[in-house]
Design a protein around this motif. Structure first.
Motif, short mmCIF file in Angstrom:
data_model
loop_
_atom_site.label_atom_id
_atom_site.label_comp_id
_atom_site.label_asym_id
_atom_site.label_seq_id
_atom_site.Cartn_x
_atom_site.Cartn_y
_atom_site.Cartn_z
N SER A 133 -4.06 5.22 13.59
CA SER A 133 -3.19 4.19 14.16
C SER A 133 -3.95 2.77 14.24
O SER A 133 -3.35 1.88 14.50
CB SER A 133 -2.96 4.55 15.96
OG SER A 133 -4.19 4.88 16.23
N ASP A 134 -5.31 2.83 13.96
CA ASP A 134 -6.09 1.46 14.03
C ASP A 134 -6.15 0.75 12.74
O ASP A 134 -6.81 -0.31 12.51
CB ASP A 134 -7.43 1.62 14.56
CG ASP A 134 -8.44 2.63 13.90
OD1 ASP A 134 -7.68 3.57 13.09
OD2 ASP A 134 -9.51 2.72 14.16
N PHE A 135 -5.41 1.58 11.75
CA PHE A 135 -5.59 1.01 10.27
C PHE A 135 -4.59 -0.36 10.29
O PHE A 135 -3.44 -0.50 10.73
CB PHE A 135 -4.93 2.03 9.18
CG PHE A 135 -5.20 1.70 7.98
CD1 PHE A 135 -6.42 1.73 7.35
CD2 PHE A 135 -4.02 1.23 7.01
CE1 PHE A 135 -6.67 1.54 5.85
CE2 PHE A 135 -4.34 0.81 5.81
CZ PHE A 135 -5.61 0.80 5.42
N PRO A 136 -5.31 -1.46 9.82
CA PRO A 136 -4.52 -2.70 10.12
C PRO A 136 -3.65 -3.08 9.11
O PRO A 136 -3.12 -4.43 9.14
CB PRO A 136 -5.84 -3.66 9.97
CG PRO A 136 -6.86 -2.98 8.95
CD PRO A 136 -6.51 -1.66 9.10
N TYR A 137 -3.11 -2.45 8.25
CA TYR A 137 -2.31 -2.86 7.25
C TYR A 137 -0.79 -1.75 7.42
O TYR A 137 -1.24 -0.64 7.58
CB TYR A 137 -2.61 -2.85 5.66
CG TYR A 137 -4.09 -3.49 5.77
CD1 TYR A 137 -4.15 -5.11 5.65
CD2 TYR A 137 -5.04 -2.84 5.62
CE1 TYR A 137 -5.04 -5.73 5.67
CE2 TYR A 137 -6.37 -3.50 5.54
CZ TYR A 137 -6.21 -5.02 5.56
OH TYR A 137 -7.50 -5.73 5.47
N ASP A 138 0.23 -2.17 6.72
CA ASP A 138 1.26 -1.28 6.76
C ASP A 138 1.12 -0.49 5.51
O ASP A 138 0.73 -0.78 4.55
CB ASP A 138 2.69 -2.19 6.46
CG ASP A 138 3.01 -2.86 7.81
OD1 ASP A 138 2.68 -2.31 8.96
OD2 ASP A 138 3.89 -3.91 7.73
N LEU B 69 0.97 -1.29 0.03
CA LEU B 69 -0.18 0.11 -0.01
C LEU B 69 0.88 1.26 0.01
O LEU B 69 1.87 1.39 0.83
CB LEU B 69 -0.83 -0.06 1.18
CG LEU B 69 -1.78 -1.19 1.56
CD1 LEU B 69 -2.53 -1.08 2.76
CD2 LEU B 69 -2.42 -1.61 0.44
N LEU B 70 0.36 2.11 -0.82
CA LEU B 70 1.18 3.70 -0.97
C LEU B 70 0.10 4.58 -0.58
O LEU B 70 -0.93 4.60 -1.35
CB LEU B 70 1.81 3.64 -2.27
CG LEU B 70 2.62 4.96 -2.62
CD1 LEU B 70 4.17 4.85 -1.85
CD2 LEU B 70 3.05 5.13 -4.08
N ASP B 71 0.66 5.54 -0.04
CA ASP B 71 -0.43 6.51 0.30
C ASP B 71 0.59 7.88 0.49
O ASP B 71 1.55 7.54 1.21
CB ASP B 71 -1.45 6.50 1.14
CG ASP B 71 -2.62 7.42 0.82
OD1 ASP B 71 -3.67 6.84 0.27
OD2 ASP B 71 -2.60 8.49 1.22
N ASN B 72 -0.02 9.06 0.17
CA ASN B 72 0.98 10.19 0.70
C ASN B 72 0.45 10.72 2.47
O ASN B 72 0.96 11.61 2.68
CB ASN B 72 0.61 11.39 -0.14
CG ASN B 72 -0.57 12.03 -0.39
OD1 ASN B 72 -1.69 11.48 -0.01
ND2 ASN B 72 -0.71 13.15 -1.08
N GLN B 73 -0.46 10.35 2.95
CA GLN B 73 -0.91 10.23 4.15
C GLN B 73 -0.59 9.21 5.06
O GLN B 73 -0.66 7.90 4.47
CB GLN B 73 -2.51 10.60 4.08
CG GLN B 73 -3.10 11.57 3.27
CD GLN B 73 -2.66 13.06 3.71
OE1 GLN B 73 -2.78 13.41 4.93
NE2 GLN B 73 -2.49 13.61 2.76
N SER B 74 -0.47 9.53 6.27
CA SER B 74 -0.25 8.37 7.29
C SER B 74 -1.62 7.94 7.67
O SER B 74 -2.51 8.64 7.89
CB SER B 74 0.47 8.84 8.60
OG SER B 74 1.58 9.26 8.19
N PRO B 75 -1.94 6.64 8.00
CA PRO B 75 -3.04 6.05 8.42
C PRO B 75 -3.38 6.34 9.82
O PRO B 75 -2.30 6.66 10.41
CB PRO B 75 -2.81 4.57 8.01
CG PRO B 75 -1.59 4.12 8.16
CD PRO B 75 -0.64 5.35 7.64
#
Lengths: 247, 247
Positions: free
Chosen positions: B38-43, B30-36
Protein backbone atom coordinates in the motif's frame (compact mmCIF):
# COMPACT_ATOMS: atom_id res chain seq x y z
CA UNK A 1 24.19 -55.83 -34.30
CA UNK A 2 22.87 -52.73 -35.99
CA UNK A 3 22.53 -49.51 -34.06
CA UNK A 4 18.99 -48.59 -32.95
CA UNK A 5 18.06 -45.13 -34.24
CA UNK A 6 14.86 -43.27 -33.46
CA UNK A 7 13.64 -41.14 -36.36
CA UNK A 8 10.95 -38.61 -35.42
CA UNK A 9 8.80 -37.06 -38.13
CA UNK A 10 9.69 -40.15 -40.14
CA UNK A 11 6.95 -39.66 -42.74
CA UNK A 12 8.10 -36.21 -43.83
CA UNK A 13 10.32 -35.52 -46.84
CA UNK A 14 13.60 -35.66 -44.97
CA UNK A 15 12.57 -38.77 -43.03
CA UNK A 16 11.55 -40.68 -46.15
CA UNK A 17 14.76 -39.66 -47.90
CA UNK A 18 16.89 -40.87 -44.99
CA UNK A 19 15.00 -44.18 -44.89
CA UNK A 20 15.26 -44.75 -48.62
CA UNK A 21 19.06 -44.44 -48.45
CA UNK A 22 19.87 -45.93 -45.06
CA UNK A 23 17.12 -48.52 -44.45
CA UNK A 24 19.53 -51.46 -44.23
CA UNK A 25 22.27 -49.82 -42.19
CA UNK A 26 20.41 -49.19 -38.95
CA UNK A 27 17.59 -50.67 -36.92
CA UNK A 28 15.05 -47.92 -37.34
CA UNK A 29 12.38 -46.94 -34.89
CA UNK A 30 9.97 -44.54 -36.55
CA UNK A 31 7.74 -41.99 -34.86
CA UNK A 32 5.21 -39.77 -36.57
CA UNK A 33 1.95 -38.09 -35.64
CA UNK A 34 0.34 -39.38 -38.86
CA UNK A 35 -0.50 -42.95 -39.78
CA UNK A 36 1.36 -44.18 -42.86
CA UNK A 37 -0.39 -45.38 -46.01
CA UNK A 38 -1.09 -49.12 -46.01
CA UNK A 39 1.76 -49.78 -48.43
CA UNK A 40 4.40 -48.09 -46.23
CA UNK A 41 6.98 -50.83 -45.64
CA UNK A 42 7.92 -50.10 -42.01
CA UNK A 43 6.19 -50.04 -38.66
CA UNK A 44 5.47 -46.57 -37.34
CA UNK A 45 4.75 -45.51 -33.76
CA UNK A 46 1.90 -43.08 -34.30
CA UNK A 47 2.03 -40.53 -31.50
CA UNK A 48 2.25 -36.82 -30.95
CA UNK A 49 5.68 -35.50 -29.93
CA UNK A 50 4.01 -34.00 -26.84
CA UNK A 51 2.85 -37.43 -25.66
CA UNK A 52 5.62 -37.93 -23.13
CA UNK A 53 4.65 -41.53 -22.35
CA UNK A 54 4.85 -42.56 -25.99
CA UNK A 55 8.01 -40.52 -26.52
CA UNK A 56 9.74 -42.09 -23.52
CA UNK A 57 8.87 -45.56 -24.82
CA UNK A 58 10.09 -44.72 -28.32
CA UNK A 59 13.41 -43.44 -26.98
CA UNK A 60 14.08 -46.44 -24.72
CA UNK A 61 17.02 -48.46 -25.99
CA UNK A 62 17.89 -46.15 -28.89
CA UNK A 63 21.52 -45.06 -29.07
CA UNK A 64 20.81 -42.13 -31.41
CA UNK A 65 17.93 -39.90 -32.40
CA UNK A 66 17.36 -37.97 -35.59
CA UNK A 67 14.75 -35.38 -34.63
CA UNK A 68 12.77 -34.16 -37.60
CA UNK A 69 9.30 -33.89 -36.02
CA UNK A 70 7.73 -30.46 -35.87
CA UNK A 71 5.71 -28.04 -37.92
CA UNK A 72 7.84 -27.72 -41.09
CA UNK A 73 5.99 -24.80 -42.65
CA UNK A 74 7.89 -21.54 -42.97
CA UNK A 75 4.55 -19.76 -42.49
CA UNK A 76 3.78 -21.69 -39.30
CA UNK A 77 2.06 -19.69 -36.56
CA UNK A 78 3.64 -18.91 -33.22
CA UNK A 79 1.08 -21.14 -31.52
CA UNK A 80 2.06 -24.07 -33.69
CA UNK A 81 5.84 -23.71 -33.44
CA UNK A 82 5.59 -23.09 -29.70
CA UNK A 83 3.80 -26.40 -29.29
CA UNK A 84 5.21 -28.65 -31.98
CA UNK A 85 8.76 -27.37 -32.33
CA UNK A 86 9.73 -25.74 -29.03
CA UNK A 87 7.83 -27.92 -26.54
CA UNK A 88 8.33 -31.01 -28.68
CA UNK A 89 12.09 -30.64 -28.83
CA UNK A 90 12.37 -30.10 -25.08
CA UNK A 91 10.32 -33.23 -24.37
CA UNK A 92 12.49 -35.31 -26.69
CA UNK A 93 15.78 -33.96 -25.32
CA UNK A 94 14.62 -34.68 -21.79
CA UNK A 95 13.63 -38.22 -22.77
CA UNK A 96 16.98 -38.68 -24.53
CA UNK A 97 19.14 -37.78 -21.54
CA UNK A 98 16.93 -39.77 -19.16
CA UNK A 99 17.32 -42.83 -21.37
CA UNK A 100 21.07 -42.49 -21.96
CA UNK A 101 20.89 -41.75 -25.69
CA UNK A 102 24.39 -40.95 -26.98
CA UNK A 103 23.69 -38.78 -30.05
CA UNK A 104 20.95 -36.30 -30.76
CA UNK A 105 20.85 -35.05 -34.35
CA UNK A 106 18.57 -32.05 -34.64
CA UNK A 107 17.05 -30.95 -37.92
CA UNK A 108 17.63 -27.23 -37.80
CA UNK A 109 17.06 -25.10 -40.86
CA UNK A 110 18.41 -22.44 -43.16
CA UNK A 111 15.47 -20.39 -41.85
CA UNK A 112 17.29 -20.07 -38.49
CA UNK A 113 19.57 -17.66 -40.36
CA UNK A 114 17.18 -16.47 -43.10
CA UNK A 115 17.38 -12.79 -42.18
CA UNK A 116 21.09 -12.58 -42.95
CA UNK A 117 19.82 -12.25 -46.50
CA UNK A 118 18.15 -8.95 -45.57
CA UNK A 119 21.47 -7.58 -44.26
CA UNK A 120 22.41 -4.49 -46.32
CA UNK A 121 25.87 -6.04 -46.81
CA UNK A 122 24.52 -9.45 -47.74
CA UNK A 123 25.92 -9.59 -51.28
CA UNK A 124 28.76 -12.15 -50.98
CA UNK A 125 30.98 -9.93 -53.16
CA UNK A 126 30.82 -7.22 -50.48
CA UNK A 127 33.85 -7.56 -48.15
CA UNK A 128 31.56 -6.84 -45.16
CA UNK A 129 29.15 -9.57 -46.22
CA UNK A 130 28.24 -12.07 -43.51
CA UNK A 131 28.35 -14.79 -46.19
CA UNK A 132 29.35 -17.52 -46.45
CA UNK A 133 27.87 -18.57 -43.13
CA UNK A 134 29.55 -21.53 -41.42
CA UNK A 135 27.54 -22.28 -38.27
CA UNK A 136 29.56 -20.14 -35.87
CA UNK A 137 27.42 -17.03 -36.41
CA UNK A 138 24.51 -15.92 -34.22
CA UNK A 139 21.05 -16.91 -35.50
CA UNK A 140 18.94 -14.45 -37.47
CA UNK A 141 15.64 -16.25 -38.04
CA UNK A 142 13.70 -15.38 -41.16
CA UNK A 143 10.35 -16.42 -39.67
CA UNK A 144 8.87 -17.89 -36.47
CA UNK A 145 9.60 -21.40 -37.75
CA UNK A 146 13.26 -20.37 -38.02
CA UNK A 147 13.16 -18.88 -34.51
CA UNK A 148 11.88 -22.21 -33.18
CA UNK A 149 14.75 -23.99 -34.91
CA UNK A 150 17.29 -21.56 -33.45
CA UNK A 151 15.79 -22.27 -30.04
CA UNK A 152 16.18 -26.01 -30.62
CA UNK A 153 19.88 -25.36 -31.25
CA UNK A 154 20.16 -23.53 -27.93
CA UNK A 155 18.33 -26.29 -26.07
CA UNK A 156 20.70 -28.81 -27.64
CA UNK A 157 23.62 -26.72 -26.42
CA UNK A 158 22.17 -26.72 -22.90
CA UNK A 159 21.48 -30.45 -22.80
CA UNK A 160 24.97 -31.16 -24.11
CA UNK A 161 26.68 -28.87 -21.61
CA UNK A 162 24.54 -30.05 -18.71
CA UNK A 163 24.28 -33.78 -19.39
CA UNK A 164 27.05 -34.64 -21.87
CA UNK A 165 24.83 -35.96 -24.66
CA UNK A 166 26.37 -35.38 -28.12
CA UNK A 167 24.24 -32.92 -30.07
CA UNK A 168 24.57 -32.03 -33.74
CA UNK A 169 22.39 -29.32 -35.27
CA UNK A 170 22.13 -29.53 -39.06
CA UNK A 171 20.85 -26.42 -40.79
CA UNK A 172 19.23 -28.25 -43.67
CA UNK A 173 18.95 -26.50 -47.03
CA UNK A 174 16.34 -27.15 -49.69
CA UNK A 175 15.37 -30.79 -50.22
CA UNK A 176 13.70 -30.91 -53.58
CA UNK A 177 14.22 -34.41 -54.93
CA UNK A 178 16.67 -35.40 -57.61
CA UNK A 179 16.92 -31.97 -59.18
CA UNK A 180 17.14 -28.47 -57.71
CA UNK A 181 14.13 -26.18 -57.91
CA UNK A 182 13.63 -24.27 -61.15
CA UNK A 183 13.50 -20.45 -61.24
CA UNK A 184 14.34 -20.16 -57.53
CA UNK A 185 17.91 -18.99 -57.01
CA UNK A 186 17.73 -19.25 -53.21
CA UNK A 187 16.58 -22.86 -53.40
CA UNK A 188 19.30 -23.67 -55.91
CA UNK A 189 22.00 -22.17 -53.72
CA UNK A 190 20.91 -24.33 -50.77
CA UNK A 191 19.77 -27.44 -52.61
CA UNK A 192 20.37 -30.73 -50.79
CA UNK A 193 20.00 -33.65 -53.20
CA UNK A 194 18.39 -36.87 -52.01
CA UNK A 195 21.59 -38.90 -52.11
CA UNK A 196 23.61 -36.16 -50.40
CA UNK A 197 20.90 -36.04 -47.73
CA UNK A 198 21.17 -39.79 -47.13
CA UNK A 199 24.96 -39.63 -46.99
CA UNK A 200 24.88 -36.58 -44.70
CA UNK A 201 22.69 -38.24 -42.06
CA UNK A 202 24.79 -41.40 -42.25
CA UNK A 203 27.82 -39.27 -41.43
CA UNK A 204 25.87 -37.57 -38.60
CA UNK A 205 25.27 -41.02 -37.10
CA UNK A 206 28.84 -42.25 -37.59
CA UNK A 207 30.96 -39.22 -36.67
CA UNK A 208 32.06 -38.16 -33.19
CA UNK A 209 31.34 -34.70 -31.80
CA UNK A 210 30.33 -32.88 -28.64
CA UNK A 211 28.11 -30.02 -29.76
CA UNK A 212 28.14 -28.56 -33.26
CA UNK A 213 26.07 -26.54 -35.72
CA UNK A 214 26.73 -27.29 -39.39
CA UNK A 215 25.10 -26.65 -42.75
CA UNK A 216 23.60 -29.44 -44.81
CA UNK A 217 23.51 -28.62 -48.52
CA UNK A 218 24.95 -30.15 -51.69
CA UNK A 219 28.21 -28.96 -53.22
CA UNK A 220 26.50 -26.11 -55.07
CA UNK A 221 28.51 -23.50 -56.94
CA UNK A 222 26.25 -20.73 -55.68
CA UNK A 223 26.11 -21.42 -51.96
CA UNK A 224 25.36 -19.02 -49.14
CA UNK A 225 26.95 -21.50 -46.75
CA UNK A 226 30.38 -22.94 -46.16
CA UNK A 227 30.59 -26.73 -46.02
CA UNK A 228 34.12 -26.69 -44.58
CA UNK A 229 33.00 -27.56 -41.06
CA UNK A 230 30.50 -30.17 -42.29
CA UNK A 231 33.29 -31.86 -44.25
CA UNK A 232 35.89 -31.58 -41.47
CA UNK A 233 33.69 -32.60 -38.55
CA UNK A 234 31.60 -35.27 -40.23
CA UNK A 235 33.56 -36.46 -43.25
CA UNK A 236 30.70 -35.24 -45.44
CA UNK A 237 31.49 -35.57 -49.14
CA UNK A 238 28.58 -34.38 -51.29
CA UNK A 239 28.27 -35.53 -54.89
CA UNK A 240 25.77 -33.09 -56.32
CA UNK A 241 25.88 -29.47 -57.45
CA UNK A 242 22.80 -27.52 -58.45
CA UNK A 243 24.79 -25.70 -61.14
CA UNK A 244 25.08 -28.95 -63.10
CA UNK A 245 21.30 -29.20 -63.32
CA UNK A 246 20.50 -25.66 -64.39
CA UNK A 247 20.82 -24.52 -67.97
CA UNK B 1 7.23 16.19 -22.54
CA UNK B 2 8.75 13.16 -20.94
CA UNK B 3 9.00 9.90 -22.82
CA UNK B 4 6.46 7.21 -21.89
CA UNK B 5 8.23 4.00 -20.90
CA UNK B 6 6.55 0.72 -20.04
CA UNK B 7 8.39 -1.23 -17.35
CA UNK B 8 7.27 -4.86 -17.01
CA UNK B 9 8.10 -6.80 -13.86
CA UNK B 10 8.32 -3.39 -12.22
CA UNK B 11 8.17 -4.73 -8.66
CA UNK B 12 11.23 -6.96 -8.97
CA UNK B 13 14.73 -5.97 -7.86
CA UNK B 14 15.83 -4.55 -11.20
CA UNK B 15 12.54 -2.71 -11.70
CA UNK B 16 12.67 -1.06 -8.28
CA UNK B 17 16.30 -0.08 -8.81
CA UNK B 18 15.50 1.52 -12.17
CA UNK B 19 12.56 3.42 -10.67
CA UNK B 20 14.57 4.63 -7.70
CA UNK B 21 17.17 6.20 -9.98
CA UNK B 22 15.10 7.32 -12.96
CA UNK B 23 11.66 8.12 -11.51
CA UNK B 24 11.72 11.76 -12.55
CA UNK B 25 13.22 11.36 -16.00
CA UNK B 26 10.47 9.40 -17.72
CA UNK B 27 6.72 8.98 -17.54
CA UNK B 28 6.59 5.43 -16.24
CA UNK B 29 3.91 2.90 -16.91
CA UNK B 30 4.38 -0.05 -14.60
CA UNK B 31 3.17 -3.62 -15.15
CA UNK B 32 3.51 -6.48 -12.69
CA UNK B 33 1.60 -9.66 -11.90
CA UNK B 34 1.70 -8.81 -8.18
CA UNK B 35 -0.09 -5.99 -6.39
CA UNK B 36 2.27 -3.54 -4.73
CA UNK B 37 2.28 -2.85 -1.01
CA UNK B 38 0.00 0.00 0.00
CA UNK B 39 2.95 2.37 0.49
CA UNK B 40 4.31 1.84 -3.05
CA UNK B 41 4.36 5.35 -4.49
CA UNK B 42 3.33 4.59 -8.11
CA UNK B 43 0.33 3.17 -9.88
CA UNK B 44 0.80 -0.39 -11.13
CA UNK B 45 -1.17 -2.22 -13.80
CA UNK B 46 -1.59 -5.61 -12.15
CA UNK B 47 -1.82 -8.19 -14.92
CA UNK B 48 -0.17 -11.35 -16.11
CA UNK B 49 2.19 -10.97 -19.06
CA UNK B 50 0.07 -13.59 -20.88
CA UNK B 51 -3.02 -11.39 -20.63
CA UNK B 52 -2.82 -10.01 -24.16
CA UNK B 53 -5.66 -7.54 -23.67
CA UNK B 54 -3.99 -5.97 -20.63
CA UNK B 55 -0.58 -6.09 -22.30
CA UNK B 56 -1.86 -4.40 -25.45
CA UNK B 57 -3.40 -1.63 -23.35
CA UNK B 58 -0.23 -1.20 -21.31
CA UNK B 59 1.88 -0.88 -24.47
CA UNK B 60 -0.39 1.63 -26.20
CA UNK B 61 1.33 5.01 -26.47
CA UNK B 62 4.65 3.92 -24.98
CA UNK B 63 7.71 4.78 -27.02
CA UNK B 64 9.96 2.31 -25.21
CA UNK B 65 9.66 -0.85 -23.16
CA UNK B 66 11.99 -2.26 -20.54
CA UNK B 67 10.97 -5.90 -20.30
CA UNK B 68 11.88 -7.45 -16.97
CA UNK B 69 8.80 -9.63 -16.36
CA UNK B 70 9.34 -13.35 -16.17
CA UNK B 71 10.31 -16.07 -13.75
CA UNK B 72 13.67 -14.80 -12.42
CA UNK B 73 14.72 -17.97 -10.60
CA UNK B 74 17.76 -19.78 -11.93
CA UNK B 75 16.10 -23.00 -10.74
CA UNK B 76 12.86 -22.23 -12.59
CA UNK B 77 11.15 -25.22 -14.18
CA UNK B 78 10.74 -25.68 -17.91
CA UNK B 79 6.98 -25.28 -17.51
CA UNK B 80 7.43 -21.93 -15.80
CA UNK B 81 10.00 -20.45 -18.19
CA UNK B 82 8.04 -21.70 -21.19
CA UNK B 83 5.01 -19.80 -19.98
CA UNK B 84 6.36 -16.75 -18.21
CA UNK B 85 9.55 -16.06 -20.12
CA UNK B 86 9.15 -17.54 -23.61
CA UNK B 87 5.43 -16.99 -24.22
CA UNK B 88 5.47 -13.76 -22.25
CA UNK B 89 8.26 -12.21 -24.30
CA UNK B 90 6.61 -13.14 -27.59
CA UNK B 91 3.31 -11.59 -26.52
CA UNK B 92 5.06 -8.36 -25.50
CA UNK B 93 7.17 -8.14 -28.68
CA UNK B 94 4.06 -8.67 -30.78
CA UNK B 95 2.22 -5.95 -28.85
CA UNK B 96 5.22 -3.64 -29.22
CA UNK B 97 5.44 -3.85 -33.00
CA UNK B 98 1.67 -3.60 -33.37
CA UNK B 99 1.68 -0.43 -31.29
CA UNK B 100 4.69 1.20 -32.98
CA UNK B 101 7.01 1.09 -29.97
CA UNK B 102 10.47 2.31 -30.99
CA UNK B 103 12.76 0.62 -28.47
CA UNK B 104 12.52 -2.74 -26.75
CA UNK B 105 15.07 -3.28 -23.98
CA UNK B 106 15.17 -6.92 -22.96
CA UNK B 107 16.51 -8.07 -19.61
CA UNK B 108 18.64 -10.99 -20.64
CA UNK B 109 21.00 -12.60 -18.19
CA UNK B 110 24.49 -13.85 -17.51
CA UNK B 111 22.77 -17.26 -17.27
CA UNK B 112 22.26 -17.19 -21.06
CA UNK B 113 26.02 -17.85 -21.20
CA UNK B 114 26.53 -19.59 -17.84
CA UNK B 115 27.94 -22.79 -19.29
CA UNK B 116 30.97 -21.03 -20.78
CA UNK B 117 32.27 -21.37 -17.24
CA UNK B 118 32.22 -25.17 -17.59
CA UNK B 119 34.39 -24.94 -20.74
CA UNK B 120 37.66 -26.78 -20.08
CA UNK B 121 39.51 -23.69 -21.34
CA UNK B 122 37.48 -21.26 -19.28
CA UNK B 123 40.32 -19.88 -17.16
CA UNK B 124 40.80 -16.34 -18.59
CA UNK B 125 44.60 -16.81 -18.42
CA UNK B 126 44.31 -19.66 -20.96
CA UNK B 127 44.86 -18.26 -24.48
CA UNK B 128 42.01 -20.49 -25.75
CA UNK B 129 39.66 -19.17 -23.10
CA UNK B 130 36.32 -17.91 -24.39
CA UNK B 131 36.57 -15.10 -21.82
CA UNK B 132 36.06 -12.21 -21.71
CA UNK B 133 32.70 -12.58 -23.43
CA UNK B 134 31.44 -9.50 -25.27
CA UNK B 135 27.97 -10.35 -26.61
CA UNK B 136 29.02 -11.59 -30.05
CA UNK B 137 29.40 -15.21 -28.91
CA UNK B 138 26.75 -17.93 -29.25
CA UNK B 139 24.67 -18.57 -26.10
CA UNK B 140 25.56 -21.40 -23.73
CA UNK B 141 22.77 -21.35 -21.12
CA UNK B 142 23.64 -22.55 -17.65
CA UNK B 143 20.04 -23.50 -16.82
CA UNK B 144 16.56 -23.47 -18.36
CA UNK B 145 16.06 -19.92 -17.16
CA UNK B 146 19.16 -18.97 -19.15
CA UNK B 147 17.85 -20.87 -22.18
CA UNK B 148 14.63 -18.86 -22.00
CA UNK B 149 16.67 -15.64 -21.91
CA UNK B 150 18.74 -16.73 -24.92
CA UNK B 151 15.48 -17.40 -26.74
CA UNK B 152 14.25 -13.91 -25.88
CA UNK B 153 17.40 -12.55 -27.54
CA UNK B 154 16.62 -14.54 -30.69
CA UNK B 155 13.02 -13.37 -30.73
CA UNK B 156 14.26 -9.80 -30.37
CA UNK B 157 16.56 -10.37 -33.34
CA UNK B 158 13.62 -11.65 -35.38
CA UNK B 159 11.28 -8.81 -34.47
CA UNK B 160 14.01 -6.28 -35.23
CA UNK B 161 14.88 -7.81 -38.60
CA UNK B 162 11.25 -8.32 -39.57
CA UNK B 163 9.64 -5.14 -38.26
CA UNK B 164 12.47 -2.65 -37.67
CA UNK B 165 11.90 -2.13 -33.93
CA UNK B 166 15.14 -1.31 -32.08
CA UNK B 167 16.00 -4.16 -29.70
CA UNK B 168 18.69 -4.16 -27.05
CA UNK B 169 19.41 -7.29 -25.01
CA UNK B 170 21.25 -6.62 -21.75
CA UNK B 171 22.86 -9.64 -20.14
CA UNK B 172 22.49 -8.38 -16.59
CA UNK B 173 25.02 -9.50 -14.00
CA UNK B 174 24.44 -9.76 -10.26
CA UNK B 175 22.31 -7.03 -8.72
CA UNK B 176 23.03 -7.17 -5.00
CA UNK B 177 22.40 -3.70 -3.64
CA UNK B 178 25.07 -1.22 -2.68
CA UNK B 179 27.78 -3.81 -2.09
CA UNK B 180 28.82 -6.93 -3.97
CA UNK B 181 28.01 -10.36 -2.50
CA UNK B 182 30.42 -11.71 0.10
CA UNK B 183 32.24 -15.01 -0.37
CA UNK B 184 30.86 -15.46 -3.89
CA UNK B 185 33.54 -14.82 -6.49
CA UNK B 186 31.18 -15.30 -9.45
CA UNK B 187 28.76 -12.74 -8.07
CA UNK B 188 31.60 -10.30 -7.40
CA UNK B 189 32.91 -10.65 -10.95
CA UNK B 190 29.49 -9.79 -12.38
CA UNK B 191 28.23 -7.37 -9.77
CA UNK B 192 26.02 -4.55 -11.04
CA UNK B 193 25.69 -1.85 -8.41
CA UNK B 194 22.40 -0.04 -7.94
CA UNK B 195 23.63 3.26 -9.32
CA UNK B 196 25.34 1.63 -12.27
CA UNK B 197 22.09 -0.23 -12.96
CA UNK B 198 20.11 3.02 -12.98
CA UNK B 199 22.67 4.71 -15.24
CA UNK B 200 22.81 1.67 -17.55
CA UNK B 201 19.06 1.62 -18.21
CA UNK B 202 19.04 5.37 -18.71
CA UNK B 203 21.66 4.88 -21.44
CA UNK B 204 19.59 2.02 -22.91
CA UNK B 205 16.67 4.43 -23.23
CA UNK B 206 18.75 7.32 -24.63
CA UNK B 207 21.14 5.60 -27.06
CA UNK B 208 20.46 4.65 -30.67
CA UNK B 209 20.87 1.11 -31.97
CA UNK B 210 19.30 -1.45 -34.26
CA UNK B 211 19.83 -4.80 -32.57
CA UNK B 212 22.51 -5.49 -29.98
CA UNK B 213 23.48 -7.82 -27.16
CA UNK B 214 25.61 -6.26 -24.42
CA UNK B 215 26.70 -7.06 -20.87
CA UNK B 216 25.48 -5.06 -17.91
CA UNK B 217 27.89 -5.20 -14.98
CA UNK B 218 29.89 -2.67 -12.96
CA UNK B 219 33.52 -1.86 -13.72
CA UNK B 220 34.77 -4.84 -11.71
CA UNK B 221 38.44 -5.79 -11.74
CA UNK B 222 37.56 -9.47 -11.95
CA UNK B 223 35.06 -9.55 -14.80
CA UNK B 224 34.14 -12.45 -17.07
CA UNK B 225 32.68 -9.94 -19.48
CA UNK B 226 33.95 -7.12 -21.66
CA UNK B 227 32.18 -3.77 -21.28
CA UNK B 228 33.77 -2.33 -24.43
CA UNK B 229 30.62 -2.73 -26.52
CA UNK B 230 28.36 -1.49 -23.70
CA UNK B 231 30.51 1.64 -23.40
CA UNK B 232 30.84 2.21 -27.15
CA UNK B 233 27.23 1.55 -28.13
CA UNK B 234 25.46 3.11 -25.16
CA UNK B 235 27.89 5.55 -23.61
CA UNK B 236 27.79 3.48 -20.41
CA UNK B 237 30.21 4.74 -17.81
CA UNK B 238 30.04 2.64 -14.63
CA UNK B 239 31.28 4.09 -11.33
CA UNK B 240 31.58 1.00 -9.16
CA UNK B 241 34.05 -1.86 -8.89
CA UNK B 242 33.49 -4.87 -6.68
CA UNK B 243 37.22 -5.04 -5.88
CA UNK B 244 36.92 -1.78 -3.95
CA UNK B 245 34.40 -3.38 -1.59
CA UNK B 246 36.19 -6.61 -0.86
CA UNK B 247 38.93 -6.82 1.66
Amino acid sequence: MKEVVLLTGALGNVGRTILSHLHDQYTWRLLDNQSPDSDFPYDVIVADILNTTAVNEAVEGASAIIHLAGDPQTSASWKSVLRNNIEGTQILLEAAVNSGVEKFIFASSNHAVGHYESDPNSDPSNPNSPFPLDGTELPRPGNLYGASKAFGEIMGRYYHDEYGISVLCVRIGNLNGDAPPVDYARGQSMWLSNRDCGHLFDRCLQAHYGYEIVYGVSDNDSSYYSLDRTRDLLGYSPQDNSAEHIS
